[in-house]
Motif scaffolding. Structure first.
Motif, PDB file in Angstrom:
ATOM      1  N   LEU A 109      26.288  22.143  40.274  1.00 22.92           N
ATOM      2  CA  LEU A 109      27.288  22.789  39.421  1.00 22.92           C
ATOM      3  C   LEU A 109      28.559  21.949  39.365  1.00 22.92           C
ATOM      4  O   LEU A 109      29.037  21.479  40.401  1.00 22.92           O
ATOM      5  N   GLU A 116      32.124  32.536  36.584  1.00 21.69           N
ATOM      6  CA  GLU A 116      30.818  33.072  36.258  1.00 21.69           C
ATOM      7  C   GLU A 116      30.602  33.075  34.751  1.00 21.69           C
ATOM      8  O   GLU A 116      31.535  32.838  33.976  1.00 21.69           O
ATOM      9  N   SER A 140      17.985  28.187  42.253  1.00 20.20           N
ATOM     10  CA  SER A 140      19.065  28.553  41.330  1.00 20.20           C
ATOM     11  C   SER A 140      19.355  30.044  41.368  1.00 20.20           C
ATOM     12  O   SER A 140      18.544  30.850  41.799  1.00 20.20           O
ATOM     13  N   ASP A 141      20.540  30.387  40.882  1.00 17.76           N
ATOM     14  CA  ASP A 141      21.020  31.747  40.670  1.00 17.76           C
ATOM     15  C   ASP A 141      21.986  31.654  39.482  1.00 17.76           C
ATOM     16  O   ASP A 141      23.113  31.172  39.650  1.00 17.76           O
ATOM     17  N   ASP A 142      21.624  31.913  38.222  1.00 17.16           N
ATOM     18  CA  ASP A 142      20.405  32.571  37.770  1.00 17.16           C
ATOM     19  C   ASP A 142      19.321  31.552  37.355  1.00 17.16           C
ATOM     20  O   ASP A 142      18.817  30.826  38.168  1.00 17.16           O
ATOM     21  N   SER A 144      16.859  28.595  35.544  1.00 13.42           N
ATOM     22  CA  SER A 144      16.878  27.138  35.450  1.00 13.42           C
ATOM     23  C   SER A 144      15.519  26.620  35.005  1.00 13.42           C
ATOM     24  O   SER A 144      14.497  27.292  35.155  1.00 13.42           O
ATOM     25  N   TYR A 182      20.460  25.134  33.081  1.00 12.08           N
ATOM     26  CA  TYR A 182      20.828  26.211  33.999  1.00 12.08           C
ATOM     27  C   TYR A 182      21.819  27.144  33.320  1.00 12.08           C
ATOM     28  O   TYR A 182      22.666  26.714  32.538  1.00 12.08           O
ATOM     29  N   ASP A 184      24.290  30.851  34.297  1.00 13.87           N
ATOM     30  CA  ASP A 184      24.721  31.917  35.200  1.00 13.87           C
ATOM     31  C   ASP A 184      25.067  33.131  34.356  1.00 13.87           C
ATOM     32  O   ASP A 184      25.880  33.042  33.436  1.00 13.87           O
ATOM     33  N   ASN A 189      26.453  32.100  41.811  1.00 13.88           N
ATOM     34  CA  ASN A 189      25.803  31.029  41.051  1.00 13.88           C
ATOM     35  C   ASN A 189      25.510  29.849  41.964  1.00 13.88           C
ATOM     36  O   ASN A 189      26.287  29.538  42.864  1.00 13.88           O
ATOM     37  N   SER A 190      24.365  29.208  41.724  1.00  8.00           N
ATOM     38  CA  SER A 190      23.968  28.044  42.518  1.00  8.00           C
ATOM     39  C   SER A 190      22.894  27.279  41.770  1.00  8.00           C
ATOM     40  O   SER A 190      22.152  27.839  40.957  1.00  8.00           O
TER      41      SER A 190
END
Length: 216
Positions: A109, A116, A140-142, A144, A182, A184, A189-190
Motif C-alpha cells: 500500500l 480507507e 489482502s483486506d479487502d 485483490s 487491490y 479497500d 486494509n492490507s
C-alpha cells in the motif's frame, strides 16, 4: 518432500487416493511421484490417533512461455495507479481515472493514501530468475488479484477481512507482464504478495526482479 513439525509423531501416507491408516507406509525420505498421483498424508501418534488428512494431487506442467522485452526500455520498480473510489471488485477499478500515478519499488500500500475506501494497481514486468515451479501467496483486506501476462494466478477478489489465497505455476527464466489490483472497501486494509519455490521460505518479491516502462 513432507515436513513433520512434531518429532513424537509419524507421517503415514497413501498414493492411491485412500485414507492413510496406522498400517500405511511411514514417510522417512523424499520419493518420486507419477503424474496424476494423489497423495494423502496425516500425522499419527503411537496409539494410532491421527490428525487431519492432507491431500495433494500431482500434475506435471510445462512452464508458460516468457515474453520478449526490450530491456533498454525498462527501469527498476513498478508503475502504480492510486484511486480514491468505492468499488466492490478489482475489475471495477479500470472504469475510473487514477487520482495519482507514480513508481514504487515493492508491491504494497502506498504511504500517501486516505485511511480507507481506495484502490491501487501495480503494472510492470516480473523478471523470473530461473525456470521452476513457483508458489505465490496474496494476502489482502479487502479484494485483490494477481496476474502474469494473460494468466490469472490468484483471484482473491471481493469484500473480506485479512486473509490469504495461493496459486502455483511453472515459469521460464525471463520477463512476464505483472498486474496486481487491490481495493479497500472500508475498515482495515492490507496488501502483500510473496513467493516460494518447493518448500522454501516465503519471501517478498525483491525489487531487483521488478521493472516498469515509462508511461506516456
Amino acid at each position: 518432500e513432507l515436513l513433520n513439525p512434531w518429532p513424537f509423531t509419524q507421517i503415514r501416507y497413501t498414493l492411491d487416493g485412500s485414507e492413510p491408516k496406522l498400517q500405511s507406509p511411514v514417510y522417512d525420505q523424499p520419493f518420486p511421484v507419477d503424474d496424476g498421483a494423489i497423495l494423502k498424508a496425516s500425522l499419527f501418534l503411537k496409539n494410532g490417533l491421527n490428525g487431519p488428512v492432507k491431500t495433494v494431487r500431482y500434475r506435471k506442467v510445462q512452464p508458460i512461455p516468457c515474453y520478449e522485452v526490450d530491456e533498454s526500455e525498462l527501469k527498476q520498480g513498478l508503475n502504480y495507479h492510486y484511486y480514491e473510489i468505492a468499488v466492490g471488485s478489482v475489475g471495477e477499478i479500470k472504469k475510473y481515472k487514477p487520482a495519482k500515478k507514480g513508481v514504487m519499488e515493492q508491491i504494497g500500500l502506498p504511504e500517501e493514501r486516505r485511511p480507507e475506501v481506495f484502490a491501487v494497481e501495480f503494472i510492470g514486468y516480473l523478471n523470473v530468475p530461473q525456470t521452476d515451479v513457483y508458489t505465490f501467496g496474496l494476502t489482502s483486506d479487502d479484494g485483490s488479484q494477481f496476474c502474469l501476462g494473460e494468466n490469472m494466478i490468484i483471484n482473491h477478489d471481493g469484500a473480506h477481512g485479512p486473509s490469504a489465497a495461493y496459486g502455483q505455476i511453472g515459469l521460464q527464466k525471463g520477463y512476464y507482464p505483472i498486474y496486481v489490483g487491490y481495493f479497500d472497501g472500508g475498515g482495515g486494509n492490507s496488501l502483500k504478495l510473496e513467493f516460494r519455490t518447493h518448500n522454501g521460505e516465503w519471501k517478498s518479491i525483491p525489487t531487483r526482479y521488478l521493472f516498469y516502462k515509462q508511461e506516456q
